[in-house]
Every structure is written in structure tokens, then in C-alpha cells.
Design an enzyme around this catalytic site. Structure first.
Site, mmCIF file in Angstrom:
data_model
loop_
_atom_site.group_PDB
_atom_site.id
_atom_site.type_symbol
_atom_site.label_atom_id
_atom_site.label_comp_id
_atom_site.label_asym_id
_atom_site.label_seq_id
_atom_site.Cartn_x
_atom_site.Cartn_y
_atom_site.Cartn_z
ATOM 1 N N HIS A 29 34.224 46.407 36.328
ATOM 2 C CA HIS A 29 35.586 47.005 36.819
ATOM 3 C C HIS A 29 35.545 48.361 35.785
ATOM 4 O O HIS A 29 35.234 48.415 34.732
ATOM 5 C CB HIS A 29 36.680 46.082 36.388
ATOM 6 C CG HIS A 29 36.880 45.712 34.950
ATOM 7 N ND1 HIS A 29 37.543 46.830 34.002
ATOM 8 C CD2 HIS A 29 36.436 44.589 34.269
ATOM 9 C CE1 HIS A 29 37.472 46.011 32.574
ATOM 10 N NE2 HIS A 29 36.395 44.774 32.856
ATOM 11 N N ARG B 39 41.856 44.019 37.107
ATOM 12 C CA ARG B 39 41.163 45.204 36.979
ATOM 13 C C ARG B 39 40.086 45.158 37.759
ATOM 14 O O ARG B 39 39.605 46.379 38.002
ATOM 15 C CB ARG B 39 40.726 45.102 35.332
ATOM 16 C CG ARG B 39 39.949 43.952 34.827
ATOM 17 C CD ARG B 39 40.181 43.946 33.359
ATOM 18 N NE ARG B 39 39.439 42.807 32.641
ATOM 19 C CZ ARG B 39 39.750 41.513 32.409
ATOM 20 N NH1 ARG B 39 40.806 41.208 32.760
ATOM 21 N NH2 ARG B 39 39.119 40.883 31.889
ATOM 22 N N GLU C 95 35.989 37.238 33.964
ATOM 23 C CA GLU C 95 35.298 37.761 32.605
ATOM 24 C C GLU C 95 35.196 36.268 31.814
ATOM 25 O O GLU C 95 35.669 35.181 32.249
ATOM 26 C CB GLU C 95 36.022 38.548 31.940
ATOM 27 C CG GLU C 95 35.616 38.962 30.648
ATOM 28 C CD GLU C 95 34.166 39.611 30.515
ATOM 29 O OE1 GLU C 95 33.292 38.942 30.865
ATOM 30 O OE2 GLU C 95 34.268 40.657 30.162
ATOM 31 N N HIS D 235 32.877 41.658 36.002
ATOM 32 C CA HIS D 235 33.134 41.957 34.602
ATOM 33 C C HIS D 235 31.692 42.168 33.859
ATOM 34 O O HIS D 235 30.762 41.750 34.140
ATOM 35 C CB HIS D 235 34.056 41.036 33.900
ATOM 36 C CG HIS D 235 35.342 40.759 34.692
ATOM 37 N ND1 HIS D 235 36.538 41.434 34.370
ATOM 38 C CD2 HIS D 235 35.513 40.027 35.722
ATOM 39 C CE1 HIS D 235 37.460 41.083 35.094
ATOM 40 N NE2 HIS D 235 36.932 40.179 36.152
#
Length: 229
Positions: free
Chosen positions: A11, A62, A88, A183
Site C-alpha cells: 500500500h 490503506r 499486515e 502490506h
């Protein structure tokens, strides 16, 4: 069977990236610079004539916002396939804390180990914490015992690779053009697995925000080569 290409992207810059905070499963939005990064990534992908049949993301905004900017720019009329397994790495009690401030408290080496170590883990988030994922409606359909309170990169790899094998790889083998927007640690873990990186290699490996990665996936479902775009 020839190698098939898949695009991965960390991201673009989030508000907590800009502030130097441990983010993990927290859910900040992109900064204006982050939205610009995502648009530039889309422009570079467009120059290669890429358009995606399947777009996989985490459930964190994100990642979904980065994927949405790219999809809109490339006129990809496909829904995002979202999964918490692409989230993440969970940083436990560190989430929301300043990396710089923690380095002054416990030392830069310890903070580096928490961020980059393959098996290192900070203290877990208490189950009663209102920040715990079990209280977040995004995970209402997930078995609560599956939701972590903290993870190492090794734990992150287990869930990410499991999702890759069950969901993403079959799409690639079905000749779909695939984008995975996730991520830094999720992608480190996946590329470690796909490219047979050693623990030492992955601990020194950091992925920048908003830069697409092109991977060539061979007939065995592994990565024969990869490059930044």
C-alpha cells in the site's frame, strides 16, 4: 507451461507511515502523498499495458484504497477480493506507538528485531483491549480464536501463504491477470516463500510503499524472478 506474471504492491503511504508509528492491524487512511504514490504506480502499470482480472487485498483501508486507485485508473471493472489473511503483521501492544520513541526506551536493536526479525514478537495485545480485532466489525465473520493478539513474521507467513495457495494461485493458473495489494510484512513473507529466501535475507529485506513488484510464477507455483516496476 510458461511463467505467469503477478503484480504485488505494498500500500502507498498511510498517515501512520508518515508519523513513524507501528501500524499492524490498525486502520489509518492514505496521506495525500500516498494517493499520489498509488496514482503513479497505476501510471507505470498502464505503460506496460496491464489490466487485472482479479484484485486481492487485505481488509485494511490503506491497502483497499491503494487497490481502488489502481483499478479505477486502469479501468478494471472487477470487485476487490478482501481477506484478513492478507492483513499486515499484528504488532501487539506496539500498535500506535512511535518507533523513534521506542528506540530511545529499549534501544534501536530491539526495535529492529521487532520490525524485521523472522521469529521475534513484541508483547501481545490484551484480549480485553478495545483495540483488539475481536471487537472490530470487519472481522464479524471470522472465528475469534483465529484473530491474533500479536504475530511474528513466521506467523504472518503461515496465514498469507495459506491464502495464496488456496485463493490466489488457482486464479493465476486459470490465466487470470492478478494484482495483490497488501502490506510490507505480508509481501515480505510471501516473497520469502515464493523466492526461497533465507531467514537472513528476509530480515534484511524491506519493501517500499507504493512501488509495484512484478513476479514470474513458474509451473511449480514458485517465483523464478522478480523486479520492481
Amino acid at each position: 507451461m510458461t511463467d505467469q506474471k503477478v503484480i504485488m504492491i505494498r500500500h502507498a503511504q498511510s498517515e501512520w507511515n508518515a508519523k513513524g508509528l507501528f501500524t499492524g492491524w490498525a486502520d489509518p487512511v492514505l496521506t495525500p502523498l500516498g494517493r499520489k504514490e498509488a496514482a503513479e504506480a497505476a501510471s507505470n502499470l498502464a505503460k506496460l499495458g496491464l489490466k487485472f482480472d482479479r484484485i486481492y487485498t487485505s481488509v485494511l483501508q490503506r491497502a483497499t484504497e491503494t487497490a481502488s486507485i489502481i483499478a479505477k485508473s486502469l479501468n478494471c471493472q472487477v470487485p476487490l477480493t478482501k481477506s484478513w489473511q492478507l492483513n499486515e503483521r499484528h504488532y501487539g501492544v506496539l500498535q500506535g506507538k512511535s518507533k523513534e520513541a521506542l528506540a530511545k526506551q529499549v534501544g534501536a536493536e530491539q526495535v529492529w528485531r521487532w520490525r524485521r526479525g523472522f521469529e521475534d514478537m513484541p508483547p501481545p495485545m490484551p484480549l480485553a483491549s478495545p483495540m483488539h480485532a475481536r471487537f472490530d466489525t470487519k472481522y464479524d465473520g471470522v472465528e475469534p480464536t483465529s484473530l491474533p493478539s500479536v504475530e511474528s513474521l513466521k506467523h504472518t507467513q503461515i496465514r498469507a501463504v495459506n491464502y495464496w495457495q488456496k485463493e490466489v494461485l488457482p486464479s493465476i493458473r486459470n490465466n487470470s491477470s492478478v494484482l495483490v495489494a497488501a502490506h510490507g510484512n505480508t509481501l515480505r513473507a510471501l516473497i520469502m516463500y515464493l523466492a526461497n529466501m533465507s531467514v537472513q535475507e528476509v530480515e534484511g529485506f524491506e519493501i517500499p510503499t507504493g512501488i509495484p513488484i512484478e513476479l514470474n510464477i513458474n509451473k511449480h507455483g514458485r517465483c523464478s524472478s522478480w523486479r520492481y516496476i
